[in-house]
Scaffold this motif. Structure first.
Motif, PDB file in Angstrom:
ATOM      1  N   LYS A  76       0.844  -1.186   0.000  1.00 19.50           N
ATOM      2  CA  LYS A  76       0.000   0.000   0.000  1.00 19.50           C
ATOM      3  C   LYS A  76       0.890   1.249   0.000  1.00 19.50           C
ATOM      4  O   LYS A  76       1.738   1.422   0.876  1.00 19.50           O
ATOM      5  N   THR A 118      -0.912  -0.974  -4.174  1.00 15.82           N
ATOM      6  CA  THR A 118      -2.315  -0.685  -3.877  1.00 15.82           C
ATOM      7  C   THR A 118      -2.431   0.755  -3.412  1.00 15.82           C
ATOM      8  O   THR A 118      -1.669   1.202  -2.547  1.00 15.82           O
ATOM      9  N   GLY A 130      -5.072   3.632  -1.799  1.00 16.13           N
ATOM     10  CA  GLY A 130      -6.354   4.038  -1.224  1.00 16.13           C
ATOM     11  C   GLY A 130      -6.712   5.364  -1.862  1.00 16.13           C
ATOM     12  O   GLY A 130      -5.969   6.341  -1.724  1.00 16.13           O
ATOM     13  N   CYS A 131      -7.848   5.442  -2.584  1.00 15.05           N
ATOM     14  CA  CYS A 131      -8.089   6.636  -3.400  1.00 15.05           C
ATOM     15  C   CYS A 131      -9.582   6.868  -3.633  1.00 15.05           C
ATOM     16  O   CYS A 131     -10.433   6.070  -3.227  1.00 15.05           O
ATOM     17  N   ASP A 145      -5.702  10.770  -4.196  1.00 13.57           N
ATOM     18  CA  ASP A 145      -5.625  10.271  -2.815  1.00 13.57           C
ATOM     19  C   ASP A 145      -5.203  11.349  -1.826  1.00 13.57           C
ATOM     20  O   ASP A 145      -4.888  11.059  -0.676  1.00 13.57           O
ATOM     21  N   SER A 176     -15.023   5.918  -2.982  1.00 13.76           N
ATOM     22  CA  SER A 176     -13.718   5.592  -2.395  1.00 13.76           C
ATOM     23  C   SER A 176     -13.416   4.118  -2.613  1.00 13.76           C
ATOM     24  O   SER A 176     -14.328   3.287  -2.660  1.00 13.76           O
ATOM     25  N   TYR A 208      -9.947   0.867  -2.855  1.00 11.79           N
ATOM     26  CA  TYR A 208      -8.565   0.427  -2.990  1.00 11.79           C
ATOM     27  C   TYR A 208      -8.396  -0.046  -4.426  1.00 11.79           C
ATOM     28  O   TYR A 208      -9.190  -0.853  -4.922  1.00 11.79           O
ATOM     29  N   THR A 262      -5.639  -1.767  -7.010  1.00 17.55           N
ATOM     30  CA  THR A 262      -4.360  -2.479  -7.126  1.00 17.55           C
ATOM     31  C   THR A 262      -3.950  -2.539  -8.592  1.00 17.55           C
ATOM     32  O   THR A 262      -4.777  -2.802  -9.472  1.00 17.55           O
ATOM     33  N   GLU A 283     -11.398  -2.581  -5.164  1.00 19.28           N
ATOM     34  CA  GLU A 283     -12.245  -2.881  -3.996  1.00 19.28           C
ATOM     35  C   GLU A 283     -12.933  -1.595  -3.573  1.00 19.28           C
ATOM     36  O   GLU A 283     -12.304  -0.681  -3.045  1.00 19.28           O
TER      37      GLU A 283
END
Length: 430
Positions: A2, A17, A19-20, A38, A68, A70, A72, A93
C-alpha cells in the motif's frame, strides 16, 4: 504494497495498492480510464478489458464520481502524462459508493462552489492551490529557522489593538471587553526584546466591510520582529524571505503550477533585491499616469497600487508614507517628521500589498505622545510602553498576508480560493 500516489515514482513496474477516490472517468469499449486521487496527488488508472476479469471491468465502468476504493495495479511510466506515471489496474475494492456527487465536471458558478467548499477542495485546481499554500508555509518555517528566528505564538484574544478598534471583532472576556486579534505585532515586539529575532504565524481578523477580491475577514499572517534591526535591515529580510518562498514553490510545486496554468517565467524573475520608490515619488508617478484623484496624504487604493506595480517585473517597495495615515507605533524619518520609516511591498500583476512593515518607535516619550494623538488609552498599552523603559533598542518588523501571497504566486484571481474555508462579508458557511 500500500503506497500513496506521491510515492509511485519509487515503484515503477511494481504492483501496488492505492487508497483513493474516483475524480472522473471515461471509457471506450475495451479500456476504462480512471482519474484517481488520494490527497497526495492525481494519477490515471487504466483498466484494459482483456487483462482483467469481466466483473472487474464492469465494476470500473460503473464507478461513480468520488466513490472511495482500494485500487491495485502496476506502476508504469507514461511520458504523455504531466505526472509522468500511470497505473495499469488489476483489481478494485470499492469502500463506499458515492451517489449524486453535486460538483460534476460541468461548469458551476462561484456561489455554488463556495456553498460546496467542503467538496470543492477535492478538485484538481483547488488541490494545487492548497499544495502551493502548504509549500509557502513549509518554506516560511525553513527560512526563519535557518536565519536564527524563534517561533512565538501571540494571543488571539487581546485587550487592545495595534491599529485602533474600528475594524475589530469585539467579544466579552468575562467582565471586560476583548477583541479578536488583527495582528500579533505588539506582542511580537515584546518577544523580540526577549529572544532577539522572532516570528509568528497565525490567524488574524478584520471586521472590514470589504467585498474586493483581495479581502478576507479571517486570514493568516506571518509576522517577524527583530531587535537591533533598523529600516534598511528590515527591507533586506523581507526581499530575501519573499524570494526564498517563491523559489521554493518553483522548485517543489512544478506540477501544481502547471495544473494552474501559471506562467513560471514571471516567478523566475523574483529574486532579491527588489526595486523601491518613496511615497512622494509614487504620488508624482500616479499624477503622470492620470490619477488626479490622489493627493499627498491620501492612502493608495487597489488601482493606484496596480498602476505602480505594472512598471516593475518584481515586487516593489513603496517607502516613507505620511505619518498621518500610518499606525501610531511607526518610527519617524529622522530627516522628516511628516513621514515614517515604513514600507509596503506591492506584488506584480495586480495582487496589491502583500507586506506592510516598519521600524518601530523605541523612544518612550515619543510613543506616549503618539498614543495620545491617536486617542488610545494609555493604561491599556502600559505593558507596551514599558518595553521602552527597560533596555529599549531600535527594532523593526513586518507582516505578510499569506492568502494574498498564495493568490499572487498561484495566479488565482480571488483570495477566497487561497484559504481552505474562507470567511467573507456574506459567508460564514461552510
Amino acid at each position: 504494497m500500500k503506497i500513496t500516489i506521491a510515492e509511485v515514482s519509487k515503484h515503477v513496474d511494481q504492483q501496488v495498492t492505492l487508497g483513493c477516490w474516483l475524480a472522473n472517468k471515461r471509457s471506450s469499449g475495451k479500456i476504462a480510464f480512471l482519474q484517481l486521487r488520494d490527497g497526495t496527488g492525481f494519477i490515471q488508472g487504466v483498466v484494459v478489458k482483456a487483462d482483467v476479469p469481466e466483473e472487474t471491468f464492469a465494476q470500473a465502468k460503473s464507478l461513480t464520481q468520488e466513490s472511495s476504493m482500494y485500487v491495485t495495479g502496476t506502476v508504469q511510466r507514461d511520458e504523455r502524462s504531466p505526472f509522468g506515471y500511470e497505473l495499469l489496474v488489476q483489481g478494485i475494492e470499492v469502500l463506499h459508493e458515492s451517489v449524486d456527487y453535486p460538483i460534476t465536471p460541468k461548469a458551476h458558478g462561484p456561489e455554488f462552489l463556495m456553498d460546496n467548499r467542503h467538496l470543492w477542495l477535492r478538485s484538481k485546481r483547488q488541490h494545487a492551490v492548497m499544495k502551493v499554500r502548504n509549500e509557502i508555509i513549509r518554506a516560511t518555517y525553513q527560512f526563519f529557522n535557518e536565519n536564527g528566528f524563534s517561533k512565538v505564538d501571540p494571543p488571539i484574544l487581546t485587550g487592545s489593538a495595534p491599529e485602533g478598534t474600528t475594524e475589530l471583532f469585539a467579544t466579552k472576556y468575562f467582565d471586560e471587553d476583548a477583541f479578536l486579534s488583527q495582528s500579533g505585532q505588539l506582542y511580537m515586539e515584546a518577544a523580540a526584546m526577549a529572544l532577539g529575532k522572532v516570528f509568528s504565524f497565525g490567524p488574524t481578523f478584520r471586521a472590514e466591510k470589504s467585498k474586493t477580491r483581495r479581502h478576507l475577514i479571517e486570514f493568516w499572517m506571518i509576522e517577524p520582529e527583530m531587535a537591533f534591526y533598523e529600516f534598511e535591515d528590515n527591507l533586506k529580510v523581507q526581499e530575501e524571505y519573499v524570494s526564498f518562498i517563491v523559489q521554493s514553490v518553483l522548485e517543489n510545486c512544478k506540477l501544481e503550477l502547471n495544473t494552474l496554468g501559471r506562467d513560471v517565467s514571471v516567478l523566475e524573475k523574483i529574486t532579491a533585491p527588489f526595486p523601491r520608490i518613496t511615497y512622494d515619488e509614487a504620488i508624482k508617478f500616479l499624477h503622470q499616469k492620470g490619477f488626479d484623484d490622489i493627493q499627498w496624504g491620501d492612502d493608495f487604493g487597489a488601482p493606484h497600487e496596480t498602476a505602480i506595480a505594472e512598471s516593475y517585473d518584481k515586487p516593489v517597495f513603496i517607502t516613507h508614507y505620511p505619518t498621518t495615515i500610518k499606525p501610531f507605533y511607526m518610527q519617524p524619518d529622522p530627516n522628516r517628521d511628516d513621514v515614517v520609516l515604513c514600507a509596503d511591498l506591492i506584488a506584480p500583476e495586480g495582487y496589491g500589498e502583500i507586506i506592510g512593515g516598519s521600524q518601530r518607535i523605541h523612544d518612550y516619550e515619543l510613543l506616549k505622545k503618539r498614543l495620545a494623538e491617536h486617542g488610545l488609552n494609555e493604561e491599556a498599552y502600559k505593558w507596551y510602553l514599558e518595553l521602552r523603559q527597560y533596555g529599549s533598542v531600535p527594532h523593526s518588523g513586518f507582516g505578510l498576508g499569506l492568502e494574498r501571497t498564495v493568490g499572487w504566486i498561484t495566479g488565482v484571481e480571488h483570495v477566497r480560493e487561497t484559504i481552505p474555508f474562507p470567511r467573507l462579508l456574506n459567508r460564514l458557511y461552510p
